[in-house]
Design an enzyme around this catalytic site. Structure first.
Site, PDB file in Angstrom:
ATOM      1  N   GLU A  99       0.836  -1.211   0.000  1.00 56.95           N
ATOM      2  CA  GLU A  99       0.000   0.000   0.000  1.00 56.95           C
ATOM      3  C   GLU A  99       0.865   1.253   0.000  1.00 56.95           C
ATOM      4  O   GLU A  99       1.997   1.229   0.493  1.00 56.95           O
ATOM      5  CB  GLU A  99      -0.849   0.034   1.291  1.00 56.95           C
ATOM      6  CG  GLU A  99      -2.110  -0.798   1.240  1.00 56.95           C
ATOM      7  CD  GLU A  99      -3.292  -0.019   0.666  1.00 56.95           C
ATOM      8  OE1 GLU A  99      -3.077   0.918  -0.137  1.00 56.95           O
ATOM      9  OE2 GLU A  99      -4.425  -0.364   1.030  1.00 56.95           O
ATOM     10  N   ASP A 100       0.276   2.352  -0.479  1.00 58.50           N
ATOM     11  CA  ASP A 100       0.966   3.640  -0.395  1.00 58.50           C
ATOM     12  C   ASP A 100       0.717   4.316   0.953  1.00 58.50           C
ATOM     13  O   ASP A 100       1.619   4.872   1.563  1.00 58.50           O
ATOM     14  CB  ASP A 100       0.521   4.563  -1.543  1.00 58.50           C
ATOM     15  CG  ASP A 100      -1.001   4.727  -1.631  1.00 58.50           C
ATOM     16  OD1 ASP A 100      -1.757   3.991  -0.942  1.00 58.50           O
ATOM     17  OD2 ASP A 100      -1.451   5.594  -2.407  1.00 58.50           O
ATOM     18  N   ASP A 103      -4.899   5.426   5.806  1.00 63.11           N
ATOM     19  CA  ASP A 103      -5.435   6.664   6.384  1.00 63.11           C
ATOM     20  C   ASP A 103      -6.542   6.273   7.375  1.00 63.11           C
ATOM     21  O   ASP A 103      -6.259   5.877   8.496  1.00 63.11           O
ATOM     22  CB  ASP A 103      -5.927   7.535   5.225  1.00 63.11           C
ATOM     23  CG  ASP A 103      -6.419   8.901   5.653  1.00 63.11           C
ATOM     24  OD1 ASP A 103      -6.178   9.293   6.797  1.00 63.11           O
ATOM     25  OD2 ASP A 103      -7.069   9.577   4.834  1.00 63.11           O
ATOM     26  N   PHE A 152      -2.466  16.365   3.933  1.00 59.90           N
ATOM     27  CA  PHE A 152      -2.619  15.677   2.658  1.00 59.90           C
ATOM     28  C   PHE A 152      -1.272  15.636   1.959  1.00 59.90           C
ATOM     29  O   PHE A 152      -0.645  16.665   1.743  1.00 59.90           O
ATOM     30  CB  PHE A 152      -3.682  16.337   1.781  1.00 59.90           C
ATOM     31  CG  PHE A 152      -4.148  15.407   0.711  1.00 59.90           C
ATOM     32  CD1 PHE A 152      -5.158  14.491   0.976  1.00 59.90           C
ATOM     33  CD2 PHE A 152      -3.543  15.383  -0.540  1.00 59.90           C
ATOM     34  CE1 PHE A 152      -5.558  13.573   0.011  1.00 59.90           C
ATOM     35  CE2 PHE A 152      -3.937  14.472  -1.510  1.00 59.90           C
ATOM     36  CZ  PHE A 152      -4.947  13.571  -1.226  1.00 59.90           C
ATOM     37  N   ARG A 165       1.584  12.231  -9.010  1.00 61.99           N
ATOM     38  CA  ARG A 165       2.124  10.891  -8.722  1.00 61.99           C
ATOM     39  C   ARG A 165       3.588  10.775  -9.135  1.00 61.99           C
ATOM     40  O   ARG A 165       4.327   9.963  -8.608  1.00 61.99           O
ATOM     41  CB  ARG A 165       1.333   9.823  -9.492  1.00 61.99           C
ATOM     42  CG  ARG A 165      -0.109   9.655  -9.046  1.00 61.99           C
ATOM     43  CD  ARG A 165      -0.685   8.374  -9.640  1.00 61.99           C
ATOM     44  NE  ARG A 165      -2.135   8.308  -9.583  1.00 61.99           N
ATOM     45  CZ  ARG A 165      -2.826   7.888  -8.528  1.00 61.99           C
ATOM     46  NH1 ARG A 165      -2.214   7.518  -7.439  1.00 61.99           N
ATOM     47  NH2 ARG A 165      -4.142   7.843  -8.572  1.00 61.99           N
TER      48      ARG A 165
END
Ligand code: IMP
Ligand code: MG
Length: 180
Positions: A99-100, A103, A152, A165
């Site tokens: 996963e990146d 959250d 964010f 990205r």
């Protein structure tokens, strides 16, 4: 006028490289003698996963799942849809999810439940980043890169509305950094 929002570096290239090396070392030690299936969660994990697998010198396979949370903005809607599912059988395999970011945890929890039902031999999670301040469901991250603040972030695969990205470092978007 350039309307690009203000970006402030949170994680530099060298910090990311050092951390990806550390994660690769941890994973290599744990998967000695095994042949795991690494499942990257699209799209955010693609840069991290590419760097990571280049540092793993044992037999492995790579798969991707694409999830969508019915939203193109900064808030996870909590309603998860699988846009692209698995092409490989995972029953009896050692599965490592890449996963990146975790959250609220809703996306990861949905995914891990889905994979667990397919009865892999083992199921572990590697996430480049963790934003624990917004967690709604408990998630165990077996291999974690960085804990990040409640801001964010974009770059190194992470997006805002599909942009940023391709940035080589991880940045905080300063215009609306506090997420309510
Ligand atoms: P969760 O379901 O709330 O854990 O969030 C899952 C998804 O929201 C992630 O896979 C990302 O696509 C996106 N996301 C959450 N926080 C950020 C962020 O700070 N930057 C970019 N994407 C984020
Ligand atoms: Mg996203």
């Amino acid at each position: 006028m350039n309307s690009r929002p203000e970006l402030h570096t949170l994680l530099r290239r060298d910090e990311i490289e050092t951390t990806v090396k550390r994660l690769a070392a941890e994973i290599s030690e744990d998967y000695q003698g095994k042949s795991p299936l690494l499942i990257g969660i699209l799209k955010g994990s693609f840069v991290f996963m590419a760097d990571l697998v280049l540092l793993l010198d044992f037999p492995l396979e790579v798969e991707f799942i694409r999830l969508s949370s019915y939203s193109r903005s900064r808030q996870s809607s909590g309603r998860i849809k699988m846009v692209q599912g698995l092409c490989s059988e995972i029953r009896g395999r050692d599965v490592l999810v890449i996963e990146d970011i975790v959250d609220t945890g809703l996306t990861t929890s949905f995914l891990l439940d889905y994979l667990r039902r397919k009865e892999p031999a083992s199921l572990k999670l590697c996430s480049l980043t963790d934003k624990p301040s917004r967690r709604g469901v408990p998630i165990t991250i077996d291999y974690l890169g960085f804990t990040v603040p409640n801001k964010f972030i974009v770059g190194y695969g992470l997006d805002l509305d599909e942009k940023f990205r391709n940035l080589p470092e991880i940045y905080v978007l300063e215009d609306k950094c506090q997420i309510k």
